[in-house]
Design an enzyme around this catalytic site. Structure first.
Site, PDB file in Angstrom:
ATOM      1  NE  ARG A  42      -3.895  -2.396   1.696  1.00  0.00           N
ATOM      2  CZ  ARG A  42      -3.818  -3.595   2.269  1.00  0.00           C
ATOM      3  NH1 ARG A  42      -2.951  -3.808   3.240  1.00  0.00           N
ATOM      4  NH2 ARG A  42      -4.606  -4.580   1.878  1.00  0.00           N
ATOM      5  CB  THR A  49       0.210  -5.495   2.903  1.00  0.00           C
ATOM      6  OG1 THR A  49      -0.669  -5.435   4.031  1.00  0.00           O
ATOM      7  CG2 THR A  49       0.351  -6.946   2.455  1.00  0.00           C
ATOM      8  CD  GLU A  51      -7.547 -13.575   8.036  1.00  0.00           C
ATOM      9  OE1 GLU A  51      -8.387 -13.282   8.901  1.00  0.00           O
ATOM     10  OE2 GLU A  51      -6.759 -12.742   7.561  1.00  0.00           O
ATOM     11  CG  ASN A  57      -9.163 -11.817  11.951  1.00  0.00           C
ATOM     12  OD1 ASN A  57      -8.562 -11.136  11.126  1.00  0.00           O
ATOM     13  ND2 ASN A  57      -8.903 -13.102  12.139  1.00  0.00           N
ATOM     14  CG  ASP A 108     -12.363 -11.730   9.105  1.00  0.00           C
ATOM     15  OD1 ASP A 108     -11.459 -11.425   9.886  1.00  0.00           O
ATOM     16  OD2 ASP A 108     -12.234 -11.632   7.865  1.00  0.00           O
ATOM     17  CG  ASP A 111      -9.837  -7.476  10.684  1.00  0.00           C
ATOM     18  OD1 ASP A 111     -10.156  -8.653  10.822  1.00  0.00           O
ATOM     19  OD2 ASP A 111      -8.786  -7.125  10.148  1.00  0.00           O
ATOM     20  CD1 TRP A 131      -9.633  -3.543  -2.781  1.00  0.00           C
ATOM     21  CD2 TRP A 131     -11.569  -3.791  -1.713  1.00  0.00           C
ATOM     22  NE1 TRP A 131      -9.437  -4.452  -1.769  1.00  0.00           N
ATOM     23  CE2 TRP A 131     -10.622  -4.625  -1.096  1.00  0.00           C
ATOM     24  CE3 TRP A 131     -12.872  -3.771  -1.199  1.00  0.00           C
ATOM     25  CZ2 TRP A 131     -10.927  -5.439  -0.006  1.00  0.00           C
ATOM     26  CZ3 TRP A 131     -13.173  -4.576  -0.123  1.00  0.00           C
ATOM     27  CH2 TRP A 131     -12.213  -5.402   0.468  1.00  0.00           C
TER      28      TRP A 131
END
Length: 581
Positions: free
Chosen positions: A136, A180, A198, A275, A317, A319, A488
């Site tokens: 990012r 990321t 995850e 999460n 999930d 978060d 997005w």
């Protein structure tokens, strides 16, 4: 290294005729970075300032002339790695720095689009990014440009040449750690989070010396783990087994995968946590602190000042990793230091950023079936018990429920913007739901740690994505723009009364910040999931954005992903300006 030539579009002749500016010796300091929002001649931080409001004071480009906006150049990242370009560019000293998918970093001439250098991280075969091979953005400090890689490393490059200056491992990729987010530079430290929620990793925030990469402090964000400061123990996070049973805290998740924001006035960095692990909430009774939370962390010591948990005992999930954006406003006649967060769970939270007290919580999506509101006294959700996925019985999956928003969230990673002129937040949101059920699961190092199955579904006939302008003092949605595909990408607001964002259909669009009227759009050739920026150069205002479809939606989007499977992938940096009169 084989040189790939940029694709030069309209306006190149004018751009190349400009004399190159002399190089700036030394490069930006930590003080310069804190002042980034007040220096529109460059963009030297993720979010365009420590608060990351993504607001520019430039107004040469405005609602009256934005229809004339044209491309200056389009610079290709080249190669076969054309997917998931979620980066925000940086601009400094006549150079645009941008990260690409698969842990790459590029330097382009800001006037011509010519590539100056390219760095490709050597990634091992065993990396385990949950949600595509994205990156990012980078950070810049002095003569260094710094970014994180998918194998959980932090790399500092010479900003002039791309040569590696230092390279530090931040986690074990074999255990599921990755990275990321764009780093945050504060007080000559590089402050980063981690990814891998995850896989049963433990979320943490690290601060490293910007010149050497050596660790200054680390703060794990799950109860029971001990932080460090200058190589010495620095106190346990929370209290052991206060909200986790047995040894579940050892694989508790809470990844800090989106990075943080910084408030100089309180000497605080704010990080969201992800999460808890596993997704199956029946296996981990309790609130599971400090997952799904916003944490206020002292910059100098790494000690947690306060926390606010948006989804205690998260079972969907949701978060809590979304960015916490500081802003100042007057509430009931009282000037206040506040912060706002549009959470994956579908609620827009406003907190007193000095102490974490909840000031307001408002739904910003069509549905929140898992809860019917937030109790302002306790700060906790009013859960709808029947909308928690049922517990599995031995090898049989538990009761499936329909939950909205989906786990991809009312808002996912894509950053919102705040206009200091309108007082509104511009939130890239999505209206969708999911069938979700729980399954038996046991932790195994390096393996997915979910214990759930899901199918994402649309909930409206005319849209999934919706750009919404929200008044943080009232919770009112002032206007909204609906988009057929999910939104997005990040958002940019300017003093020219403009709001920019991109769409998976390939458009970069400009809207009237007060009314939401669409004023301009440009087809970039691939889905736009990056964050736009603007800056002033040679007396003109420029806008830039990355184009290249990818990210979590095509990987995890279920029925929604099938609907938009024909979107072309790509990897292009687009730069725009007004034509010269």
């Amino acid at each position: 290294m084989k040189r790939r030539f940029s694709t030069l579009i309209a306006g190149l002749a004018a751009a190349t005729s400009l004399a190159a500016a002399p190089a700036i010796a030394g490069g930006p300091t930590s003080a310069d970075i804190v002042n980034d929002a007040a220096t529109p001649g460059d963009v030297i931080s993720y979010g365009m300032g420590p608060w990351q409001q993504r607001f520019s004071t430039l107004d040469k480009l405005n609602t009256q002339n934005v229809t004339k906006l044209i491309p200056v150049f389009g610079a290709s990242l080249g190669g076969e790695k054309q997917r998931g370009q979620e980066a925000q560019p940086l601009v400094y000293d006549g150079t645009i720095y941008v990260t690409g998918s698969y842990s790459r970093l590029f330097a382009f001439d800001a006037r011509t689009g010519e590539k100056k250098w390219e760095y490709n991280a050597r990634l091992p075969d065993g990396i385990m990014p949950c949600c595509d091979v994205v990156n990012r953005g980078a950070a810049i400090h002095g003569d260094k440009v710094i970014f994180a890689t998918l194998d959980a490393h932090l790399v500092a490059l010479d900003r002039h040449t791309g040569k590696v200056l230092w390279n530090k491992k931040t986690g074990e990729y074999q255990a599921g750690y990755s990275a990321t987010a764009a780093p945050l530079i504060v007080k000559d430290m590089v402050i980063t989070g981690n990814s891998g929620g995850e896989f049963g990793i433990v979320g943490a925030v690290q601060a490293r010396n910007v010149d050497t990469g050596e660790l200054v402090w680390e703060r794990p964000v799950i109860e029971g783990h001990v932080g460090t400061l200058k190589g010495q123990p620095n106190g346990m996070t929370g209290k052991l087994n206060a909200s986790w049973t047995g040894d579940l805290w050892k694989t508790g998740g809470g990844a800090t995968w989106l990075g943080g924001t910084y408030d100089p006035s309180t000497n605080t960095v704010f990080f969201g946590t992800g999460n808890p692990g596993p997704w199956n909430s029946h296996l981990r009774p309790g609130d599971n602190l400090y997952s799904a939370s916003t944490l206020a962390i002292d910059v100098d010591t790494g000690v947690i000042k306060w926390h606010y948990q948006t989804t205690p005992h998260d079972g969907w999930d949701f978060d809590g990793v979304n960015e916490f954006v500081p802003f100042d406003a007057t509430i009931k006649g009282k000037p206040m230091k506040l912060g706002a967060k549009a959470d994956r769970n579908g609620y827009f939270y406003v907190l007193d950023r000095t102490n974490g007290k909840l000031m307001g919580a408002h739904k910003f999506v069509m549905q929140t079936t898992w809860a019917n509101g937030i109790d302002l006294k306790t700060g906790r959700p009013n859960y709808v018990p029947e909308n928690r996925p049922g517990a599995p019985d031995a090898a049989v999956k538990g009761k499936s429920v329909f939950a909205s928003p989906s786990f991809l969230g009312g808002k996912n990673w894509m950053p919102m913007a705040f206009s200091q002129d309108t007082g509104l937040f511009y939130v890239p949101s999505n209206d969708w739901g999911m069938d979700i059920w729980n399954e038996p699961i046991a932790y195994k190092k390096g393996a997915a740690y979910l214990g759930a199955g899901f199918t994402i579904k649309p909930i409206a006939d005319d849209h999934i994505g919706a750009l919404r302008a929200m008044d943080p003092t009232t919770g009112k949605i002032v206007w909204e723009y609906k988009n057929k595909a999910p939104l997005w990408g990040g958002v940019l607001a300017t003093r020219g009364n403009l709001v920019f964002t991109g769409t998976p259909e390939g458009f970069l669009k400009a809207f009237d910040a007060k009314t939401g009227a669409e004023l301009w759009k440009f087809q970039t050739g691939s889905g736009v999931v990056g964050s736009p920026i603007t800056w002033e150069q040679d007396g003109e205002q420029f806008v830039a954005v990355m184009s290249g479809w990818g990210g979590a939606v095509p990987l995890w989007g279920g029925e929604v992903a099938k609907t938009f499977k024909e979107i072309s992938q790509g990897g292009m940096l687009w730069v725009f300006k007004l034509p010269k009169q």
